[in-house]
Design a protein around this motif. Structure first.
Motif, PDB file in Angstrom:
ATOM      1  N   ASN A 177      63.234  36.333  19.544  1.00 36.68           N
ATOM      2  CA  ASN A 177      63.742  37.672  19.190  1.00 36.68           C
ATOM      3  C   ASN A 177      63.712  38.019  17.700  1.00 36.68           C
ATOM      4  OD1 ASN A 177      66.542  35.997  19.847  1.00 36.68           O
ATOM      5  ND2 ASN A 177      66.854  37.422  18.154  1.00 36.68           N
ATOM      6  N   LYS A 178      62.627  37.663  17.049  1.00 40.35           N
ATOM      7  CA  LYS A 178      62.509  38.029  15.628  1.00 40.35           C
ATOM      8  C   LYS A 178      61.111  38.536  15.313  1.00 40.35           C
ATOM      9  CE  LYS A 178      66.095  34.925  14.047  1.00 40.35           C
ATOM     10  NZ  LYS A 178      67.099  35.844  13.554  1.00 40.35           N
ATOM     11  N   ILE A 179      61.061  39.492  14.373  1.00 36.65           N
ATOM     12  CA  ILE A 179      59.764  39.940  13.886  1.00 36.65           C
ATOM     13  C   ILE A 179      59.382  39.014  12.728  1.00 36.65           C
ATOM     14  CG2 ILE A 179      60.153  42.323  14.602  1.00 36.65           C
ATOM     15  CD1 ILE A 179      60.232  41.577  10.949  1.00 36.65           C
ATOM     16  N   PRO A 180      58.082  38.883  12.400  1.00 37.44           N
ATOM     17  CA  PRO A 180      56.938  39.587  12.971  1.00 37.44           C
ATOM     18  C   PRO A 180      56.336  38.811  14.149  1.00 37.44           C
ATOM     19  CG  PRO A 180      56.252  38.278  11.080  1.00 37.44           C
ATOM     20  CD  PRO A 180      57.730  38.081  11.212  1.00 37.44           C
ATOM     21  N   THR A 230      60.578  43.953   6.487  1.00 43.07           N
ATOM     22  CA  THR A 230      61.538  42.994   5.913  1.00 43.07           C
ATOM     23  C   THR A 230      60.718  41.910   5.198  1.00 43.07           C
ATOM     24  OG1 THR A 230      61.444  41.482   7.775  1.00 43.07           O
ATOM     25  CG2 THR A 230      62.995  43.322   7.975  1.00 43.07           C
ATOM     26  N   GLN A 274      64.337  44.184  19.284  1.00 44.36           N
ATOM     27  CA  GLN A 274      63.856  42.795  19.278  1.00 44.36           C
ATOM     28  C   GLN A 274      64.433  41.995  20.454  1.00 44.36           C
ATOM     29  OE1 GLN A 274      66.220  44.052  17.414  1.00 44.36           O
ATOM     30  NE2 GLN A 274      67.416  42.555  16.266  1.00 44.36           N
ATOM     31  N   PHE A 275      65.467  42.581  21.122  1.00 43.21           N
ATOM     32  CA  PHE A 275      66.051  41.905  22.277  1.00 43.21           C
ATOM     33  C   PHE A 275      65.532  42.475  23.603  1.00 43.21           C
ATOM     34  CE2 PHE A 275      69.250  41.222  18.899  1.00 43.21           C
ATOM     35  CZ  PHE A 275      69.280  39.836  18.917  1.00 43.21           C
ATOM     36  N   PHE A 325      65.471  47.475  14.577  1.00 39.57           N
ATOM     37  CA  PHE A 325      66.663  46.661  14.818  1.00 39.57           C
ATOM     38  C   PHE A 325      67.864  47.562  15.150  1.00 39.57           C
ATOM     39  CE2 PHE A 325      65.299  42.967  11.791  1.00 39.57           C
ATOM     40  CZ  PHE A 325      64.292  42.640  12.677  1.00 39.57           C
ATOM     41  N   LYS A 352      55.100  39.955   5.056  1.00 40.78           N
ATOM     42  CA  LYS A 352      54.092  38.901   4.844  1.00 40.78           C
ATOM     43  C   LYS A 352      52.833  39.239   5.648  1.00 40.78           C
ATOM     44  CE  LYS A 352      57.410  35.064   4.790  1.00 40.78           C
ATOM     45  NZ  LYS A 352      57.893  33.952   5.641  1.00 40.78           N
ATOM     46  N   GLU A 355      56.262  33.719  14.491  1.00 42.69           N
ATOM     47  CA  GLU A 355      56.508  32.891  13.298  1.00 42.69           C
ATOM     48  C   GLU A 355      55.511  33.285  12.207  1.00 42.69           C
ATOM     49  OE1 GLU A 355      58.882  30.792  12.087  1.00 42.69           O
ATOM     50  OE2 GLU A 355      60.016  31.275  13.869  1.00 42.69           O
ATOM     51  N   SER A 356      56.064  33.864  11.132  1.00 40.94           N
ATOM     52  CA  SER A 356      55.195  34.426  10.089  1.00 40.94           C
ATOM     53  C   SER A 356      54.260  33.379   9.470  1.00 40.94           C
ATOM     54  CB  SER A 356      56.040  35.104   9.007  1.00 40.94           C
ATOM     55  OG  SER A 356      56.938  34.186   8.423  1.00 40.94           O
ATOM     56  N   ASN A 363      60.108  38.839   5.903  1.00 40.97           N
ATOM     57  CA  ASN A 363      59.205  38.111   6.808  1.00 40.97           C
ATOM     58  C   ASN A 363      58.153  39.041   7.404  1.00 40.97           C
ATOM     59  OD1 ASN A 363      60.231  35.449   6.637  1.00 40.97           O
ATOM     60  ND2 ASN A 363      61.998  36.061   7.867  1.00 40.97           N
ATOM     61  N   MET A 387      58.686  28.430   4.324  1.00 40.05           N
ATOM     62  CA  MET A 387      59.269  28.686   5.645  1.00 40.05           C
ATOM     63  C   MET A 387      60.569  27.899   5.855  1.00 40.05           C
ATOM     64  SD  MET A 387      57.341  30.870   7.197  1.00 40.05           S
ATOM     65  CE  MET A 387      57.917  30.728   8.886  1.00 40.05           C
TER      66      MET A 387
END
Ligand SMILES: N[C@@H](CCC(=O)N[C@@H](CS)C(=O)NCC(=O)O)C(=O)O
Length: 234
Positions: free
Chosen positions: A69-72, A28, A57-58, A52, A33, A89-90, A30, A123
């Protein structure tokens, strides 16, 4: 060989190469990156797909590394002082990898802060605003009768594109001659806005010729071409 067994995420996504940096992601805006950054720097890494569709992610294992609960997210077996370092946090990951590799961030102090400034701008502005355009134009929000939220995010995205276009006037990249983590953070989102979100016309992208020129240059970099497909989807 580093022992990563204390990190539950490695139980769900086992490391075949525990000496390499472990990347948990999806391609995605993010996610890419970080895969682009890793491809650009040549740091050895092992990508893991966080699907997903299956709400991975959960999972408790993923949340143990990123409670948001988020990539990356990454787990570097060889972090500061030779100890493992987990990060999400990218923007933080890009900064960490730039410091670790000594690449893609200026070496002088003012240049470093200026790069961080544009990284934070991406960001806090570009990512969240373009993401909302995607929601209200392409996904669930497109059926909402009230178009005011959509229009608000379109206007804000246009404003941000204008800021970027002026910054790129007379500069090859955001930091001038030096391609940096600020570009790696920003251009995947511009690509997504006019590609996947199909919002190019809505934001009048043709008005931002410096942005389009830099986007083209970004997308033709071999490391970017590779990074855009990592981790490979099932
Ligand atoms: N500020 C975060 C945002 C990360 C983010 O929004 N990731 C999205 C994919 S682009 C995600 O994981 N979404 C999964 C979810 O919300 O459940 C970063 O830059 O790392």
């Amino acid at each position: 060989m580093p022992d990563l067994s204390a990190y539950p995420i490695t139980h769900k996504w086992p490391a075949q190469h525990p000496e390499r940096l472990q990347l948990y992601s999806l391609p995605t805006p993010n996610g890419v990156k970080v895969s682009i950054m890793l491809e650009e720097t040549g740091l050895p890494y092992e990508p893991h797909l966080v699907s997903f569709e299956r709400d991975k992610q959960f999972s408790p294992e993923f949340l143990s590394l990123n409670p948001n609960n988020k990539i990356p997210a990454i787990l570097d077996p060889n972090g500061p002082d030779g100890q493992p370092l987990a990060l999400f946090e990218s923007g933080a990951i890009l900064f960490y990898l730039a410091e670790k590799s000594g690449q893609l961030i200026p070496q002088d102090t003012p240049g470093r802060y200026e790069t961080l400034q544009w990284l934070m701008w991406q960001m806090g502005g570009v990512g969240p605003m373009f993401g909302q355009v995607g929601f209200f134009h392409k996904f669930a929000g497109k059926d909402f009768e009230d178009k005011r939220p959509r229009d608000r995010y379109i206007e804000e995205s246009k404003r941000l594109l204008g800021v970027l276009d002026r910054r790129l006037d007379g500069r090859q990249w955001i930091m001038g001659e030096a391609y940096s983590i600020a570009d790696i953070a920003t251009f995947p989102w511009v690509r997504n806005l006019i590609g996947f979100y199909e919002a190019g016309e809505l934001v009048q992208i043709e008005r931002f010729s410096n942005v389009l020129r830099a986007l083209d240059a970004f997308l033709s970099r071999p490391a970017v071409i590779r990074g855009l497909g990592i981790p490979q989807r099932d």
